[in-house]
Design a protein around this motif. Structure first.
Motif, PDB file in Angstrom:
ATOM      1  N   SER A   1     -32.541   0.662  -3.128  1.00 45.97           N
ATOM      2  CA  SER A   1     -33.800   1.413  -3.101  1.00 45.97           C
ATOM      3  C   SER A   1     -33.591   2.784  -2.446  1.00 45.97           C
ATOM      4  O   SER A   1     -34.209   3.763  -2.853  1.00 45.97           O
ATOM      5  CB  SER A   1     -34.928   0.615  -2.442  1.00 45.97           C
ATOM      6  OG  SER A   1     -34.738   0.540  -1.064  1.00 45.97           O
ATOM      7  N   LEU A   2     -32.706   2.870  -1.449  1.00 47.00           N
ATOM      8  CA  LEU A   2     -32.369   4.179  -0.870  1.00 47.00           C
ATOM      9  C   LEU A   2     -31.707   5.069  -1.912  1.00 47.00           C
ATOM     10  O   LEU A   2     -32.021   6.260  -2.013  1.00 47.00           O
ATOM     11  CB  LEU A   2     -31.406   4.007   0.305  1.00 47.00           C
ATOM     12  CG  LEU A   2     -32.015   3.878   1.684  1.00 47.00           C
ATOM     13  CD1 LEU A   2     -30.941   3.556   2.708  1.00 47.00           C
ATOM     14  CD2 LEU A   2     -32.740   5.147   2.077  1.00 47.00           C
ATOM     15  N   LEU A   3     -30.789   4.490  -2.669  1.00 40.98           N
ATOM     16  CA  LEU A   3     -30.110   5.244  -3.730  1.00 40.98           C
ATOM     17  C   LEU A   3     -31.120   5.743  -4.763  1.00 40.98           C
ATOM     18  O   LEU A   3     -31.084   6.907  -5.158  1.00 40.98           O
ATOM     19  CB  LEU A   3     -29.105   4.337  -4.452  1.00 40.98           C
ATOM     20  CG  LEU A   3     -27.652   4.409  -4.047  1.00 40.98           C
ATOM     21  CD1 LEU A   3     -26.834   3.439  -4.887  1.00 40.98           C
ATOM     22  CD2 LEU A   3     -27.079   5.793  -4.128  1.00 40.98           C
ATOM     23  N   ALA A   4     -32.018   4.850  -5.179  1.00 38.88           N
ATOM     24  CA  ALA A   4     -33.029   5.206  -6.181  1.00 38.88           C
ATOM     25  C   ALA A   4     -33.922   6.328  -5.652  1.00 38.88           C
ATOM     26  O   ALA A   4     -34.237   7.283  -6.377  1.00 38.88           O
ATOM     27  CB  ALA A   4     -33.861   3.985  -6.559  1.00 38.88           C
ATOM     28  N   GLY A   5     -34.315   6.238  -4.384  1.00 43.85           N
ATOM     29  CA  GLY A   5     -35.140   7.280  -3.757  1.00 43.85           C
ATOM     30  C   GLY A   5     -34.402   8.610  -3.710  1.00 43.85           C
ATOM     31  O   GLY A   5     -34.975   9.664  -4.010  1.00 43.85           O
ATOM     32  N   SER A   6     -33.122   8.571  -3.337  1.00 46.33           N
ATOM     33  CA  SER A   6     -32.309   9.795  -3.278  1.00 46.33           C
ATOM     34  C   SER A   6     -32.159  10.402  -4.666  1.00 46.33           C
ATOM     35  O   SER A   6     -32.203  11.623  -4.836  1.00 46.33           O
ATOM     36  CB  SER A   6     -30.923   9.492  -2.709  1.00 46.33           C
ATOM     37  OG  SER A   6     -31.017   8.962  -1.413  1.00 46.33           O
TER      38      SER A   6
ATOM     39  N   GLU B   1     -33.544  14.621  -8.556  1.00 47.24           N
ATOM     40  CA  GLU B   1     -34.112  15.036  -9.846  1.00 47.24           C
ATOM     41  C   GLU B   1     -35.291  15.983  -9.640  1.00 47.24           C
ATOM     42  O   GLU B   1     -35.425  16.980 -10.346  1.00 47.24           O
ATOM     43  CB  GLU B   1     -34.533  13.808 -10.668  1.00 47.24           C
ATOM     44  CG  GLU B   1     -33.334  13.063 -11.237  1.00 47.24           C
ATOM     45  CD  GLU B   1     -33.699  11.719 -11.856  1.00 47.24           C
ATOM     46  OE1 GLU B   1     -34.808  11.194 -11.597  1.00 47.24           O
ATOM     47  OE2 GLU B   1     -32.860  11.171 -12.597  1.00 47.24           O
ATOM     48  N   ARG B   2     -36.150  15.672  -8.641  1.00 50.38           N
ATOM     49  CA  ARG B   2     -37.297  16.547  -8.337  1.00 50.38           C
ATOM     50  C   ARG B   2     -36.827  17.941  -7.916  1.00 50.38           C
ATOM     51  O   ARG B   2     -37.461  18.935  -8.227  1.00 50.38           O
ATOM     52  CB  ARG B   2     -38.162  15.937  -7.228  1.00 50.38           C
ATOM     53  CG  ARG B   2     -39.222  14.970  -7.761  1.00 50.38           C
ATOM     54  CD  ARG B   2     -40.317  14.729  -6.749  1.00 50.38           C
ATOM     55  NE  ARG B   2     -39.820  14.114  -5.524  1.00 50.38           N
ATOM     56  CZ  ARG B   2     -39.688  12.796  -5.347  1.00 50.38           C
ATOM     57  NH1 ARG B   2     -40.032  11.952  -6.285  1.00 50.38           N
ATOM     58  NH2 ARG B   2     -39.229  12.320  -4.197  1.00 50.38           N
ATOM     59  N   ASN B   3     -35.711  17.991  -7.185  1.00 50.30           N
ATOM     60  CA  ASN B   3     -35.180  19.273  -6.703  1.00 50.30           C
ATOM     61  C   ASN B   3     -34.289  19.954  -7.738  1.00 50.30           C
ATOM     62  O   ASN B   3     -33.665  20.972  -7.441  1.00 50.30           O
ATOM     63  CB  ASN B   3     -34.357  19.065  -5.417  1.00 50.30           C
ATOM     64  CG  ASN B   3     -35.207  18.556  -4.276  1.00 50.30           C
ATOM     65  OD1 ASN B   3     -36.426  18.634  -4.322  1.00 50.30           O
ATOM     66  ND2 ASN B   3     -34.556  18.032  -3.252  1.00 50.30           N
ATOM     67  N   ASN B   4     -34.202  19.360  -8.926  1.00 50.02           N
ATOM     68  CA  ASN B   4     -33.324  19.880  -9.983  1.00 50.02           C
ATOM     69  C   ASN B   4     -31.868  19.987  -9.538  1.00 50.02           C
ATOM     70  O   ASN B   4     -31.146  20.881  -9.973  1.00 50.02           O
ATOM     71  CB  ASN B   4     -33.825  21.228 -10.507  1.00 50.02           C
ATOM     72  CG  ASN B   4     -35.035  21.068 -11.403  1.00 50.02           C
ATOM     73  OD1 ASN B   4     -35.127  20.089 -12.152  1.00 50.02           O
ATOM     74  ND2 ASN B   4     -35.980  21.978 -11.291  1.00 50.02           N
ATOM     75  N   SER B   5     -31.452  19.100  -8.649  1.00 50.57           N
ATOM     76  CA  SER B   5     -30.046  19.050  -8.220  1.00 50.57           C
ATOM     77  C   SER B   5     -29.305  18.119  -9.168  1.00 50.57           C
ATOM     78  O   SER B   5     -29.079  16.960  -8.856  1.00 50.57           O
ATOM     79  CB  SER B   5     -29.938  18.525  -6.786  1.00 50.57           C
ATOM     80  OG  SER B   5     -30.772  19.252  -5.934  1.00 50.57           O
TER      81      SER B   5
END
Length: 168
Positions: free
Chosen positions: A63-68, A73-77
């Motif tokens: 779940s930490l990985l999924a959150g990261s 993705e939100r930060n377009n990184s």
């Protein structure tokens, strides 16, 4: 009575203390998982690092990985997102190796559920394994997901079951 009040007060203290211990162990688990995420991100051998720390590759870690991954993705990184997705997929694959064949298939179906063509191809390929027992297992997984308020996952399982029924 005073004795009852004392007993209730004592019980309340025990519950609070137990709750505090649970919070602390949960925080410790999250910190360990965060450290492992950092370690795997820095590693040149994702699979090897995950296998060396297999006892820590659990729901908290995933779940930490999924959150990261969502954050990246939100930060377009996109580079970070790709790397996190690679780690997530590798961790899932390693975890699935230890599962019974039926559970491996259910997990594969869940992963493919968003892509109709991929799901249909998987159903075709695994047709021999799509037994009434497997469909019953899917029904149980769906019920369990509904009970634990994971409606999105339950709907995904239901959709897989419907697709299998249509193709049977």
């Amino acid at each position: 009575s005073d004795a009852e009040k004392a007993t209730l007060s004592e019980m309340r203290e025990m519950v609070l203390s137990a709750h505090e211990q649970m919070q602390q162990s949960r925080q410790a688990a999250v910190q360990q998982s965060q450290q492992l995420v950092q370690e795997v991100l820095a590693s040149t051998d994702i699979e090897g690092t995950l296998r060396d720390n297999l006892e820590m590759v659990d729901e908290v870690f995933l779940s930490l990985l999924a959150g990261s991954l969502q954050q990246a993705e939100r930060n377009n990184s996109m580079g970070a997102a790709r790397r996190l997705k690679q780690i997530y997929d590798t961790a899932l694959r390693i975890l699935q190796e230890g599962l019974p064949e039926e559970m491996q298939l259910i997990n594969q179906l869940l992963v493919a559920a968003d892509d109709k063509a991929r799901l249909n191809a998987l159903i075709e390929e695994k047709r021999a394994l799509l037994t009434p027992d497997l469909v019953e297992s899917l029904r149980r997984v769906e019920a369990e997901m509904r009970e634990t308020n994971r409606a999105e996952l339950a709907d995904r399982v239901k959709s897989i079951r419907a697709t299998i029924a249509l193709r049977a």
